[in-house]
Structures are given as C-alpha cells and as structure tokens.
Scaffold this motif. Structure first.
Motif, PDB file in Angstrom:
ATOM      1  N   GLU A 250       0.989  -1.459  -0.535  1.00 34.55           N
ATOM      2  CA  GLU A 250      -0.095  -0.091  -0.059  1.00 34.55           C
ATOM      3  C   GLU A 250       1.119   1.153   0.493  1.00 34.55           C
ATOM      4  O   GLU A 250       0.499   1.908  -0.342  1.00 34.55           O
ATOM      5  CB  GLU A 250      -1.011  -0.157   1.178  1.00 34.55           C
ATOM      6  CG  GLU A 250      -2.417   1.245   1.018  1.00 34.55           C
ATOM      7  CD  GLU A 250      -2.795   1.164   2.101  1.00 34.55           C
ATOM      8  OE1 GLU A 250      -3.872   1.916   2.208  1.00 34.55           O
ATOM      9  OE2 GLU A 250      -2.474   0.247   2.981  1.00 34.55           O
ATOM     10  N   HIS A 285     -11.332  -2.740   5.671  1.00 36.41           N
ATOM     11  CA  HIS A 285     -11.132  -2.837   4.308  1.00 36.41           C
ATOM     12  C   HIS A 285     -10.901  -4.209   3.973  1.00 36.41           C
ATOM     13  O   HIS A 285     -10.844  -4.028   2.512  1.00 36.41           O
ATOM     14  CB  HIS A 285      -9.332  -2.246   4.416  1.00 36.41           C
ATOM     15  CG  HIS A 285      -9.710  -1.008   5.718  1.00 36.41           C
ATOM     16  ND1 HIS A 285     -10.377   0.503   4.759  1.00 36.41           N
ATOM     17  CD2 HIS A 285      -8.687  -0.716   5.995  1.00 36.41           C
ATOM     18  CE1 HIS A 285     -10.066   1.077   6.011  1.00 36.41           C
ATOM     19  NE2 HIS A 285      -9.001   0.650   6.440  1.00 36.41           N
ATOM     20  N   TYR A 290      -8.286  -5.089  -1.603  1.00 39.63           N
ATOM     21  CA  TYR A 290      -8.340  -3.489  -0.454  1.00 39.63           C
ATOM     22  C   TYR A 290      -7.064  -3.249  -1.658  1.00 39.63           C
ATOM     23  O   TYR A 290      -6.902  -1.495  -2.085  1.00 39.63           O
ATOM     24  CB  TYR A 290      -8.019  -3.697   0.525  1.00 39.63           C
ATOM     25  CG  TYR A 290      -7.492  -1.856   0.985  1.00 39.63           C
ATOM     26  CD1 TYR A 290      -9.207  -0.713   1.615  1.00 39.63           C
ATOM     27  CD2 TYR A 290      -6.009  -1.655   1.579  1.00 39.63           C
ATOM     28  CE1 TYR A 290      -8.243  -0.041   1.698  1.00 39.63           C
ATOM     29  CE2 TYR A 290      -6.312  -0.245   1.905  1.00 39.63           C
ATOM     30  CZ  TYR A 290      -6.833   0.459   2.148  1.00 39.63           C
ATOM     31  OH  TYR A 290      -6.587   1.922   2.718  1.00 39.63           O
ATOM     32  N   ILE A 291      -5.668  -3.550  -1.744  1.00 39.74           N
ATOM     33  CA  ILE A 291      -4.738  -2.926  -2.365  1.00 39.74           C
ATOM     34  C   ILE A 291      -5.381  -2.587  -3.864  1.00 39.74           C
ATOM     35  O   ILE A 291      -4.397  -2.046  -4.759  1.00 39.74           O
ATOM     36  CB  ILE A 291      -3.646  -4.089  -2.285  1.00 39.74           C
ATOM     37  CG1 ILE A 291      -3.140  -3.854  -0.491  1.00 39.74           C
ATOM     38  CG2 ILE A 291      -1.974  -2.838  -2.895  1.00 39.74           C
ATOM     39  CD1 ILE A 291      -2.678  -2.940   0.175  1.00 39.74           C
ATOM     40  N   GLN A 293      -8.074  -2.557  -5.373  1.00 39.28           N
ATOM     41  CA  GLN A 293      -8.671  -1.877  -5.234  1.00 39.28           C
ATOM     42  C   GLN A 293      -8.075  -0.236  -4.936  1.00 39.28           C
ATOM     43  O   GLN A 293      -8.389   0.623  -6.333  1.00 39.28           O
ATOM     44  CB  GLN A 293     -10.408  -1.783  -4.429  1.00 39.28           C
ATOM     45  CG  GLN A 293     -10.599  -0.947  -4.243  1.00 39.28           C
ATOM     46  CD  GLN A 293     -12.491  -1.077  -5.342  1.00 39.28           C
ATOM     47  OE1 GLN A 293     -12.925  -2.127  -5.148  1.00 39.28           O
ATOM     48  NE2 GLN A 293     -12.115  -0.319  -6.223  1.00 39.28           N
ATOM     49  N   LYS A 294      -7.132   0.055  -4.008  1.00 35.53           N
ATOM     50  CA  LYS A 294      -6.856   1.130  -3.726  1.00 35.53           C
ATOM     51  C   LYS A 294      -6.027   2.143  -5.414  1.00 35.53           C
ATOM     52  O   LYS A 294      -6.021   2.521  -5.509  1.00 35.53           O
ATOM     53  CB  LYS A 294      -6.087   1.301  -2.982  1.00 35.53           C
ATOM     54  CG  LYS A 294      -5.155   2.661  -2.830  1.00 35.53           C
ATOM     55  CD  LYS A 294      -4.524   3.070  -1.125  1.00 35.53           C
ATOM     56  CE  LYS A 294      -4.101   4.174  -0.732  1.00 35.53           C
ATOM     57  NZ  LYS A 294      -3.474   4.606   0.113  1.00 35.53           N
ATOM     58  N   ASP A 297      -8.202   2.748  -8.913  1.00 36.91           N
ATOM     59  CA  ASP A 297      -9.171   4.108  -7.962  1.00 36.91           C
ATOM     60  C   ASP A 297      -8.098   5.221  -8.185  1.00 36.91           C
ATOM     61  O   ASP A 297      -8.330   6.277  -8.541  1.00 36.91           O
ATOM     62  CB  ASP A 297      -9.460   3.805  -6.787  1.00 36.91           C
ATOM     63  CG  ASP A 297     -10.488   3.129  -6.033  1.00 36.91           C
ATOM     64  OD1 ASP A 297     -11.321   2.843  -7.038  1.00 36.91           O
ATOM     65  OD2 ASP A 297     -10.737   2.458  -4.820  1.00 36.91           O
ATOM     66  N   MET A 298      -7.274   4.563  -7.946  1.00 34.73           N
ATOM     67  CA  MET A 298      -5.342   5.758  -8.984  1.00 34.73           C
ATOM     68  C   MET A 298      -5.545   5.377 -10.232  1.00 34.73           C
ATOM     69  O   MET A 298      -4.681   6.343 -10.382  1.00 34.73           O
ATOM     70  CB  MET A 298      -4.227   5.107  -7.366  1.00 34.73           C
ATOM     71  CG  MET A 298      -4.344   5.716  -6.330  1.00 34.73           C
ATOM     72  SD  MET A 298      -3.157   5.227  -5.359  1.00 34.73           S
ATOM     73  CE  MET A 298      -1.637   6.391  -5.735  1.00 34.73           C
TER      74      MET A 298
END
Length: 596
Positions: A250, A285, A290-291, A293-294, A297-298
């Motif tokens: 992350e 999360h 979660y990683i 997804q992030k 999203d970035m």
C-alpha cells in the motif's frame, strides 16, 4: 454425455493471456478448470451444446449472469503473524476477500520460537480453506546478536532443512542487506552460495530500502531479485532497470510510481502484495483486494491490476497451476458483480472447485489449533521496578551533578513522522540535576526495550519525539522483529503499569493513562498471536489504535509505527534491547552524544 462437477454459466471470465473479459460458460471437474466454452449455448438443464453438438452435464450450476469471474488473488509477500491471527483464522478472512493463495514468511514467530515456531505455523495452516505456502525465514535475527536479542536463530543448516519442507516455495525476505553489500560472511550468504549450486532457480525475496548504484547491484548479484520496501521514484526506476521484481504494497501506491509502471508497460515485472495487514484493517478494508482496489481507483488499468494480483505473483513463485482460468489450472476463482465502477468484493469464492465463501452466509466454525504449552509462556520477565525504566547517565555526568550540580547533555532521539515507518535521528539538549536526567517537558517520550526471551536481561533505552504519543504510555511485545517488550511514555508510573500488564498477559499491546489501562489486546501465543475470533481481535486492536491516537499519535498507521520502532533493518535510528541502532552503520550508538 460428458460430465462436469460445476458449471458457471453465462459469466464474463477474465482471460489472463489476452487480458480481457470474454463471455463464457466455465466447467469445473474435480479441482481444476475443465473447459471454458466461449461458443456454446446454455440450456436451463445445465447442458451446453457447441458447434460439434457435444453435450455436457454439470452436477451443480451457478448462474454467472451479471458477474465477472476473476482468478483467485494471490498474495506472495505477507506475514500472517502481522495480523496477530492464527493461520486458519487468517485464511478464512482472506478467502472472503477473494484471496485463494498466500505465501507467508514466518520470521516473526521464528524470532520468538525458532524452528519450532515455523513448524507450528506450517502445521497450523493445514486446515485452512485457502492454500498457505511459506517462505524460509532467512534473517532470524534480522541483523545479529550485537544489535538485537531473539528467542530463536535460523542458520544455514536450518535453512537447508526448511528447503525440503512441503509447502515451502521461496527464501523469505533477506533483510540484513547492509551486511550483505559489505561482503560480510553471514548464514544467509552461505545459504545463497549453496542455492547457486544446488537450486539456481530458487526464488529469493529481498528487503533493501534505499539501496542504489553499486550496492543494489551487489544485492542483486547474490540472486536476491525482488523487493517490496518503500521507495521514491528514482529508486523504483533503478530496480526495474536492473531486472528486479517489484512487489507493491500500500505505501508504494504513489501516483508517480504507478504512472511509471503504466507508461513503460511493466506489468510483467510487478505484483501487488500486502506485507503486513493488521486485524482491524483486515476487518474494515480487506486484504489484497483492498490494495488492488486502491490501485485501480488511482488510475491503474483494471485488467492489468487483476493480472498483477493473480498471474504475475503465481509466476513469480513458480505456482504454474494457478493465476489463470484455463483448462488444467486450479479452479481458484471469485465472482464479483459487474458494475460500472469495479468493487473488488466477491459474492462467491471457490478454491479447488469448492465453494469457500458465499456473501451473506455464516462461515464455518473454527477450532483453535492448539500450540505447544511453551508458546503460551514466552514472556520471561519478573516484575519490573520503576528505576529499571530510567536510562543510566554517563558516570562522570552523574558524579558531577549528585550534590546539587546541574548541567546539560546532548541526547540522540528517534524522530517519528507521519507518512512512513522509517524514522530520523535528531539531537535534543536535556538538563541533568542531582544525578537525574530531567527529560520530561522536553517534548520527548522515554522508551525502554526489555529482553523477554530469557537470554541476557538486556534493557535498551531511548527517547522518541515527533508524531508519537504525547502523554500516558504504551507497551507491546509485538515489536518487529525480535519481539522484545517495549514500553514508551510520558510518565514512568504509567510505563510501569503498562509493562507489568503485558507480563501478566504473557504478551500483547496496551495503553495506559493516569494509572489506568485504557486499551489492550492480549497476545498469549508467543506474545504475538491471539486465538480469539478475527472480529474480536479486530475490535480490540481498533480500540488500541484509537487510544494511541487519543494519546497524541499522529500517524497513518500508529500500530505499525509503534511496533517498528525496534526494527533495526529499517532506517534510520531504532531501539532494541541492545540500545540505539544506527541502521545505516549497522551498529549501536550511545544515547548520550556530548556534554553540552
């Protein structure tokens, strides 16, 4: 008529080779994908008829309409102990996140219990619903006995033995990188030389923050060709240019780094990992999802993100039977609702063709593994006295100030900053009066690390400032990687209360304010694990996290920041039972610099 065990009909299956979604009926026979029918037409009776008019009958039919069928995610760099959960409990939670394969590196428990700890983690994973593989802890201790005291040591012979264990797929992160680039003869360098002759294709994971230029080349030359640690863009560029496999956790999801990967099409040479996931974060999360997804999203491309969470990690670990949904591959997959904005929260997860998670259904009841008795009695400390928490003054300073004298001394201080777990060294003047150091009111917290493995009774002293607590006290035996007992605080009475509570609990994390226990998480298994249900661990850890924040901690991850203040392979100044460690120099340094 041909027969399959399971049919996922009318889904859109992710093809790892084309990196695209393709409408298909997917048949599973036994533990593996049998047929991905992209041309057939579906009948409500579960029969599909292709151009050759061949019929297939399925024992179970799952309607895949409205779903995307993704490979099960694969997390190849993580530490189960970081969740403070046992292997089966962690596996259940990971399954709910679409993760079907884990590669865990158990150096945390090895630092407490040595080889026995590793074997118990391997045995404790056998009932997991997901596959849990292991990496050989290659740096136990992470440095050496001059910088930290551990309960266990893993040497050359132990590594050779572990290489033959079922379920071991790699050499875990080689952390004592400074010694390696200096050319020091170490147990791990002996083992790497052995592997070069006996198993040159062995996968070797690395840990080398800040290494660049010739030093990085020396590290790679030893066959250590992956890194998961935190870097700036220039450092990450140099790793890719030199053929290093990059594992993105992350804190490495920085826009400039993701853009560099995208611009250069480096998807084959990287993957997503979690490294350390705390129980409360796991609950709130998720895990590897979660990683991913992030990253999406970035701006990381969706199909490439799936690829880097399944195919590239499988290939990195030579797990060639998974990471893609194709005939002969393991039927490890997840069904995620097709939405305009992708949300990586599966409704169904299958492992080896068997359903291991269904959203909305109660999971299976888990029985505690049952570790050996000694694992529940690992904090070998008697009751602590208040004077043991105060750092001894230099002899001459103490003598000069005993009878009403006063003078000032310059003290090394660990400086904590939000945004990273690496620290800085700063210097603070403190007054000495009547033979005592007047540290309170300087903006610094006192910290002490007590050796708790029953080896030597060491106590290391230091001061911490910056984005840490400002009042009260906190104590932990979950203290990377040696896991000795560390206590930090603004008040020695509160520090004493916190430390004594952890001895009573035989390990854990707690906070204290005004003589009262404000929060606690007991970790009775080796001082680093709990056998409670995942949600209970998460709730108690969240309470500890909130208490640290209430006491003044200002950090994106106060638990991890607190618990890595003693990690002597992460820059720059750290505190172990041996004292303050200058990580770059690889040596202990005095608490007191000069008499100002």
């Amino acid at each position: 008529m041909e027969k399959a065990d399971l049919l996922i009909k009318g889904t859109e299956v992710y093809n790892s080779y084309l990196k695209k979604f393709i409408p298909a009926d997917v048949y599973v026979k036994g533990e593996r994908i049998w047929y991905v029918d992209t041309k057939g037409c579906m009948g409500m009776g579960g029969q599909s008829e292709n151009e050759g008019r061949q019929q297939i009958e399925a024992g179970r039919i799952l309607d895949g309409r409205g779903y995307l069928m993704l490979p099960g995610f694969i997390d190849i760099h993580m530490h189960i102990e970081s969740s403070m959960m046992t292997p089966v409990s962690f596996g259940e939670r990971a399954a709910s996140c679409g993760v079907t394969t884990l590669v865990s590196e158990p150096h945390e428990i090895a630092n407490v219990m040595g080889m026995q700890g590793i074997h118990e983690m391997i045995n404790g994973a056998k009932d997991s619903s997901v596959d849990i593989y292991y990496g050989i802890p290659s740096s136990v201790p992470s440095t050496n006995e001059k910088l930290e005291t551990t309960g266990g040591v893993i040497g050359f012979e132990e590594m050779k033995h572990l290489m033959q264990e079922d379920g071991v797929v790699c050499v875990g992160e080689v952390m004592n990188y400074r010694q390696i680039v200096r050319g020091d003869e170490l147990e791990i360098t002996r083992f790497l030389d052995y592997l070069r002759e006996e198993d040159p294709q062995a996968v070797v994971e690395g840990h080398c923050p800040s290494l660049v230029g010739l030093d990085l080349a020396k590290f790679l030359y030893r066959g250590i060709d992956a890194d998961h640690t935190e870097h700036n863009l220039e450092e990450i560029r140099e790793r890719f240019e030199n053929g290093m496999f990059v594992e993105l956790q992350e804190k490495m999801l920085k826009r400039e780094i993701l853009e560099y990967i995208i611009d250069n099409g480096l998807y084959e040479h990287c993957c997503f990992v979690t490294d350390d996931t705390m129980a409360d974060e796991l609950k709130e999360h998720g895990q590897l999802n979660y990683i991913v997804q992030k990253a999406v999203d970035m701006g990381f491309p969706l199909k490439e993100a799936i690829y880097c969470a399944s195919y590239t990690p499988a290939r990195r670990m030579n797990l060639r039977d998974r990471g893609a949904l194709a005939p002969g591959r393991r039927a490890d997959f997840q069904l995620v609702r097709r939405e305009e904005h992708m949300i990586f929260e599966p409704d169904y997860v299958f492992k080896d063709g068997k359903e291991i998670f269904c959203k909305g259904e109660t999971g299976r009841q888990l029985r505690p593994y049952g570790f050996p008795t000694g694992f529940y009695h690992s904090v070998h400390l008697d009751s602590i006295r208040a004077e043991q928490l105060e750092p001894p003054l230099p002899r001459k300073v103490r003598e000069r100030t005993l009878n009403g004298g006063r003078e000032r001394v310059l003290v090394r201080v660990i400086e904590v900053h939000d945004g990273c777990t690496q620290t800085k060294e700063s210097h603070v003047e403190m007054e000495v009066a009547d033979g005592k150091l007047l540290w309170q009111g300087t903006g610094c917290m006192l910290a002490a690390v007590m050796e708790r493995h029953g080896r030597n009774g060491n106590i290391g002293y230091g001061f911490v400032t910056g984005d840490c607590i400002k009042r009260g006290a906190a104590a932990t035996t979950y203290y990377h990687d040696h896991h000795n007992l560390m206590v930090i605080g603004a008040d020695t009475d509160d520090m004493l209360t916190a430390a004594r509570r952890l001895i009573q609990l035989q390990g854990g994390i707690c906070t204290v304010e005004d003589g009262r226990i404000a929060s606690e998480l007991p970790l009775p298994v080796c001082g680093i694990l709990s056998e409670l249900p995942a949600d209970d661990i998460g709730n108690m850890l969240r309470s500890v996290r909130e208490s640290l924040i209430d006491l003044g901690y200002r950090h994106y991850n106060p638990i991890m920041s607190l618990c890595t203040l003693g990690l002597p392979v992460s820059p720059a100044l750290k505190l172990t039972d041996c004292g303050l460690v200058d990580v770059a120099k690889g040596e202990t340094v005095p608490l007191f610099l000069t008499e100002a």
